[in-house]
Motif scaffolding. Structure first.
Motif, mmCIF file in Angstrom:
data_model
loop_
_atom_site.group_PDB
_atom_site.id
_atom_site.type_symbol
_atom_site.label_atom_id
_atom_site.label_comp_id
_atom_site.label_asym_id
_atom_site.label_seq_id
_atom_site.Cartn_x
_atom_site.Cartn_y
_atom_site.Cartn_z
ATOM 1 N N VAL A 43 0.837 -1.203 0.000
ATOM 2 C CA VAL A 43 0.000 0.000 0.000
ATOM 3 C C VAL A 43 0.870 1.250 0.000
ATOM 4 N N TRP A 44 1.910 1.241 0.818
ATOM 5 C CA TRP A 44 2.792 2.420 0.865
ATOM 6 C C TRP A 44 3.438 2.695 -0.490
ATOM 7 N N ILE A 45 3.962 1.636 -1.131
ATOM 8 C CA ILE A 45 4.715 1.850 -2.366
ATOM 9 C C ILE A 45 3.800 2.034 -3.578
ATOM 10 N N LEU A 46 2.851 1.116 -3.764
ATOM 11 C CA LEU A 46 2.000 1.190 -4.960
ATOM 12 C C LEU A 46 1.066 2.394 -4.918
ATOM 13 N N ALA A 47 0.407 2.600 -3.761
ATOM 14 C CA ALA A 47 -0.542 3.712 -3.654
ATOM 15 C C ALA A 47 0.154 5.011 -3.280
ATOM 16 N N GLY A 48 1.028 4.937 -2.267
ATOM 17 C CA GLY A 48 1.637 6.154 -1.734
ATOM 18 C C GLY A 48 2.681 6.783 -2.630
ATOM 19 N N PHE A 49 3.232 6.007 -3.563
ATOM 20 C CA PHE A 49 4.241 6.578 -4.462
ATOM 21 C C PHE A 49 3.799 6.540 -5.925
ATOM 22 N N PHE A 50 3.595 5.337 -6.480
ATOM 23 C CA PHE A 50 3.301 5.241 -7.912
ATOM 24 C C PHE A 50 1.950 5.866 -8.279
ATOM 25 N N LEU A 51 0.890 5.518 -7.541
ATOM 26 C CA LEU A 51 -0.412 6.106 -7.845
ATOM 27 C C LEU A 51 -0.437 7.594 -7.508
ATOM 28 N N ALA A 52 0.272 7.978 -6.448
ATOM 29 C CA ALA A 52 0.348 9.395 -6.075
ATOM 30 C C ALA A 52 1.003 10.213 -7.176
ATOM 31 N N MET A 53 1.989 9.640 -7.857
ATOM 32 C CA MET A 53 2.614 10.353 -8.980
ATOM 33 C C MET A 53 1.668 10.422 -10.172
ATOM 34 N N GLY A 54 0.914 9.344 -10.398
ATOM 35 C CA GLY A 54 0.009 9.316 -11.539
ATOM 36 C C GLY A 54 -1.109 10.330 -11.447
ATOM 37 N N LEU A 55 -1.595 10.593 -10.219
ATOM 38 C CA LEU A 55 -2.657 11.578 -10.016
ATOM 39 C C LEU A 55 -2.185 12.616 -8.990
ATOM 40 N N SER A 56 -1.054 13.210 -9.277
ATOM 41 C CA SER A 56 -0.421 14.130 -8.346
ATOM 42 C C SER A 56 -1.323 15.317 -8.014
ATOM 43 N N SER A 57 -1.566 15.518 -6.718
ATOM 44 C CA SER A 57 -2.445 16.603 -6.268
ATOM 45 C C SER A 57 -2.013 17.053 -4.882
ATOM 46 N N ALA A 58 -2.380 18.292 -4.539
ATOM 47 C CA ALA A 58 -1.940 18.885 -3.273
ATOM 48 C C ALA A 58 -2.998 18.804 -2.181
ATOM 49 N N GLY A 59 -4.276 18.884 -2.545
ATOM 50 C CA GLY A 59 -5.339 18.824 -1.549
ATOM 51 C C GLY A 59 -6.039 20.159 -1.357
ATOM 52 N N PRO A 60 -7.235 20.144 -0.764
ATOM 53 C CA PRO A 60 -8.027 21.366 -0.584
ATOM 54 C C PRO A 60 -7.317 22.464 0.191
ATOM 55 N N CYS A 61 -6.507 22.094 1.188
ATOM 56 C CA CYS A 61 -5.859 23.120 2.015
ATOM 57 C C CYS A 61 -4.876 23.973 1.215
ATOM 58 N N PHE A 62 -4.400 23.458 0.077
ATOM 59 C CA PHE A 62 -3.454 24.203 -0.748
ATOM 60 C C PHE A 62 -4.074 24.681 -2.067
ATOM 61 N N TYR A 63 -5.367 24.463 -2.214
ATOM 62 C CA TYR A 63 -6.046 24.766 -3.483
ATOM 63 C C TYR A 63 -5.904 26.235 -3.858
ATOM 64 N N GLU A 64 -6.202 27.105 -2.914
ATOM 65 C CA GLU A 64 -6.138 28.543 -3.191
ATOM 66 C C GLU A 64 -4.694 29.014 -3.327
ATOM 67 N N ARG A 65 -3.784 28.432 -2.550
ATOM 68 C CA ARG A 65 -2.377 28.827 -2.627
ATOM 69 C C ARG A 65 -1.773 28.473 -3.987
ATOM 70 N N LEU A 66 -2.325 27.453 -4.627
ATOM 71 C CA LEU A 66 -1.855 27.070 -5.960
ATOM 72 C C LEU A 66 -2.485 27.921 -7.059
ATOM 73 N N GLY A 67 -3.359 28.840 -6.673
ATOM 74 C CA GLY A 67 -3.999 29.720 -7.643
ATOM 75 C C GLY A 67 -5.115 29.049 -8.421
ATOM 76 N N LEU A 68 -5.742 28.036 -7.825
ATOM 77 C CA LEU A 68 -6.792 27.283 -8.515
ATOM 78 C C LEU A 68 -8.194 27.816 -8.248
ATOM 79 N N GLY A 69 -8.309 28.812 -7.375
ATOM 80 C CA GLY A 69 -9.621 29.363 -7.067
ATOM 81 C C GLY A 69 -9.894 29.377 -5.577
ATOM 82 N N SER A 70 -11.064 29.879 -5.210
ATOM 83 C CA SER A 70 -11.413 30.045 -3.797
ATOM 84 C C SER A 70 -12.469 29.040 -3.331
ATOM 85 N N ASP A 71 -12.527 27.885 -3.981
ATOM 86 C CA ASP A 71 -13.538 26.880 -3.658
ATOM 87 C C ASP A 71 -13.490 26.440 -2.191
#
Length: 404
Positions: free
Chosen positions: A257-285
């Motif tokens: 789980v750590w390697i397949l999900a936490g690294f490989f899948l995390a790279m495939g759908l790389s995202s920061a999360g809601p707490c960083f959404y506005e800081r990334l300039g993606l909007g004020s949702d």
């Protein structure tokens, strides 16, 4: 939980996590050390089988047999270390040992409290319920019996070595996710959340929790306790005396789980999360969610906010050290579900408690802004799939000597 990583240079972070007072730790640790010394002294004195086995060929044979049973887990750990070395050389990323030190202090303090509670509970159970004439002596002898078992010690050494190596490797891999695969999926995941939740963001459905500072504080406490549950679950699985397919299924699933999900899948759908959404300039949702958390922080300390600031500082390169930002999938939820699957096979009561804990972690990941709800939903499916696959594999190819 999301952590930070960023730029092609080594990502950075601070060690501003609130620390336990050194004076308090020393004051609390003195009596604890005395108790530990007495327990160890008594265990050594009363555990002749361990002393004899460790000193002679019997224990070495037991250790060698255990190593052969764990060779697949060791191979997986070595592969993870080699992958981490290659990724570390490619990215220059290293884990933030300052933050790791801070979390270690919290964990040591939590285990000290838990250990004292267990010792006192056992003592009073022997004294008041069983009416043992020598409750302290009986308790010490039971501890000596646990840690004086050669088979248990051989299993523990092999299981813990493999898991520690895996976690060490993941510390490097986690921080490299955003370097190797910059964030590109936040908007899509946010939209998926709204589609799945009838046009509203998941935190809007949970607003009755978000607007309550006490509720937010409670979920933050539960969310942080995940680290204690993680270590306790792995430790319990590793030190089990009887080396079973269930034990190997848990440890193998834990590593995958750590390697397949936490690294490989995390790279495939790389995202920061809601707490960083506005800081990334993606909007004020998620602006209202973060404002509500900030308001709660003025009443009760919401540790998630300070940790988010720490990992963001590392991502933008403002401070030294990094543990990595990665939202999809949620490793908090994935691990909590894995703990629940394992606990359910051990005890229906333990399983019930762990499924309740997994649900709390799932809600907390959304309320605290760490994850999109789909991060958690995917994590549930991933953990169950890997758990089932490992069970099937061990049913066909279990190492020789592993009990059913």
């Amino acid at each position: 939980m999301a952590r930070a990583s960023g730029r092609c240079a080594q990502p950075q972070s601070t060690t501003s996590v609130r620390k336990i007072s050194n004076h308090a730790v020393i004051t609390c640790s003195v009596p604890a050390c005395v108790w530990v010394f007495k327990i160890v002294e008594h265990s050594v004195a009363t555990s002749e089988p361990l002393v004899k086995a460790a000193a002679g060929r019997a224990f070495l044979r037991t250790l060698a047999d255990a190593y052969r049973r764990h060779r697949l887990l060791h191979a997986m750990a070595i592969a993870a270390l080699l992958l981490a070395a290659a990724v570390g050389l490619r990215t220059g990323n290293m884990p933030d040992f300052g933050v790791l030190e801070d979390y270690s202090q919290y964990l040591l303090f939590a285990f000290w409290i838990g250990g004292c509670a267990f010792a006192l509970g056992s003592f009073f159970h022997l004294a008041l319920i069983k009416r043992d004439p020598e409750p302290l002596g009986t308790f010490l002898r039971s501890i000596g019996g646990v840690f004086g078992d050669a088979e248990r010690n051989a299993n523990s050494l092999n299981g813990l070595a493999a898991c520690i190596a895996l976690i060490s490797a993941f510390g490097v891999l986690k921080g490299a996710v955003a370097i190797l695969s910059p964030f590109a999926w936040d908007h899509a995941l946010a939209q998926a959340d709204r589609v799945l939740h009838f046009g509203r963001a998941p935190h809007e459905w949970l607003w009755f929790i978000v607007q309550s500072p006490l509720a937010v504080r409670s979920f933050n406490l539960a969310y942080n306790s995940w680290f204690v549950v993680l270590i306790a679950s792995v430790f319990i699985a590793c030190i089990t005396r009887r080396d079973t397919k269930l034990r190997h299924q848990f440890l193998m699933s834990f590593m995958l789980v750590w390697i397949l999900a936490g690294f490989f899948l995390a790279m495939g759908l790389s995202s920061a999360g809601p707490c960083f959404y506005e800081r990334l300039g993606l909007g004020s949702d998620y602006h209202s969610l973060m404002q509500a958390l900030a308001a709660a922080d003025r009443i009760y300390p919401i540790w998630a906010l300070s940790t988010q600031d720490i990992v963001w500082s590392g991502y933008i390169g403002a401070t030294p050290g990094s543990l990595g930002i990665s939202a999809f999938p949620s490793m908090h939820v994935a691990m909590a579900v894995l703990f629940a699957l394992y606990a359910t096979r051990r005890s229906w009561l333990a399983g019930l408690l762990m499924w309740a804990f997994a649900a709390i972690i799932m809600v907390g990941s959304v309320v605290l802004g760490w994850h999109y709800a789909v991060d958690g939903y995917a994590s549930v499916l991933i953990s169950i799939a890997i758990w089932k696959a490992c069970g099937y594999f061990l049913g066909k190819f279990a190492p020789e000597g592993v009990a059913a």
